[in-house]
Design a protein around this motif. Sequence first.
Motif, mmCIF file in Angstrom:
data_model
loop_
_atom_site.group_PDB
_atom_site.id
_atom_site.type_symbol
_atom_site.label_atom_id
_atom_site.label_comp_id
_atom_site.label_asym_id
_atom_site.label_seq_id
_atom_site.Cartn_x
_atom_site.Cartn_y
_atom_site.Cartn_z
ATOM 1 N N SER A 104 0.851 -1.194 0.000
ATOM 2 C CA SER A 104 0.000 0.000 0.000
ATOM 3 C C SER A 104 0.889 1.247 0.000
ATOM 4 N N THR A 105 0.285 2.381 -0.274
ATOM 5 C CA THR A 105 1.046 3.638 -0.267
ATOM 6 C C THR A 105 1.616 3.908 1.120
ATOM 7 N N GLY A 106 0.836 3.629 2.158
ATOM 8 C CA GLY A 106 1.319 3.817 3.525
ATOM 9 C C GLY A 106 2.497 2.910 3.846
ATOM 10 N N LEU A 133 0.149 8.645 6.065
ATOM 11 C CA LEU A 133 0.121 7.953 7.351
ATOM 12 C C LEU A 133 -0.800 8.706 8.304
ATOM 13 N N ASP A 134 -1.429 7.978 9.194
ATOM 14 C CA ASP A 134 -2.321 8.648 10.135
ATOM 15 C C ASP A 134 -1.500 9.416 11.168
ATOM 16 N N LEU A 135 -2.191 10.240 11.953
ATOM 17 C CA LEU A 135 -1.531 11.121 12.913
ATOM 18 C C LEU A 135 -0.683 10.345 13.919
ATOM 19 N N GLU A 136 -1.169 9.211 14.367
ATOM 20 C CA GLU A 136 -0.409 8.403 15.325
ATOM 21 C C GLU A 136 0.928 7.953 14.730
ATOM 22 N N TRP A 137 0.899 7.475 13.474
ATOM 23 C CA TRP A 137 2.142 7.058 12.812
ATOM 24 C C TRP A 137 3.082 8.241 12.627
ATOM 25 N N ARG A 138 2.564 9.387 12.202
ATOM 26 C CA ARG A 138 3.427 10.568 11.993
ATOM 27 C C ARG A 138 4.118 10.958 13.293
ATOM 28 N N ARG A 139 3.369 10.982 14.372
ATOM 29 C CA ARG A 139 3.960 11.344 15.667
ATOM 30 C C ARG A 139 5.020 10.328 16.094
ATOM 31 N N LYS A 140 4.711 9.054 15.917
ATOM 32 C CA LYS A 140 5.639 7.986 16.302
ATOM 33 C C LYS A 140 6.954 8.107 15.513
ATOM 34 N N ILE A 141 6.860 8.368 14.226
ATOM 35 C CA ILE A 141 8.045 8.483 13.373
ATOM 36 C C ILE A 141 8.845 9.731 13.714
ATOM 37 N N LEU A 142 8.166 10.863 13.881
ATOM 38 C CA LEU A 142 8.884 12.099 14.214
ATOM 39 C C LEU A 142 9.560 11.995 15.578
ATOM 40 N N LYS A 143 8.925 11.310 16.518
ATOM 41 C CA LYS A 143 9.562 11.085 17.826
ATOM 42 C C LYS A 143 10.829 10.250 17.655
ATOM 43 N N ARG A 144 10.766 9.245 16.803
ATOM 44 C CA ARG A 144 11.945 8.412 16.535
ATOM 45 C C ARG A 144 13.053 9.254 15.896
#
Length: 161
Positions: A104-106, A133-144
């Motif tokens: 998938s694109t995500g 990506l949904d907001l939860e994924w974006r936050r998780k990735i940016l935190k990483r």
Amino acid sequence: MTGLRSTESSTTIKDINYTADFNQVLVIPQNFTHMILPSADIFTQLCYPNNSLSYEYGSPEKMHEILTFLELIDAPRIVELKNVDSNNLDYQTIVINDWLDKFSTGELQRFIIARILFQEPKYVILDETLSNLDLEWRRKILKRFQNTKMKYLTVSHESGL
């Protein structure tokens, strides 16, 4: 970059003389799908466009940890190719044809993020790279990203990050 100029005059505000080591800069454009190799093993996909990387640069365990973090290790296509051996960490043997049709694109966006985390360039420019990506994924990735030494710039039309 040289000759940064004021918009009100033609005087130079600041000269920056910088010779880029392009192995330290990774730019992910808004239309990132052209950065996905159509047929490649997972290791090559995550090393692209830096063909000089080897497992000496990043271990199979590091790659496995990143793919697990991004929930890609259990993607149906990966599981199918790994066969029954869930401990197979040799990502050079897991070849995928037609990446754009298989994921998938995500998932493809998360593979691009895996590429960034595996290569750990000094600078990253992300142009709408997290948009599918949904907001939860974006936050998780940016935190990483914040827990690395990378400097990153992200362009987004989304609020809440």
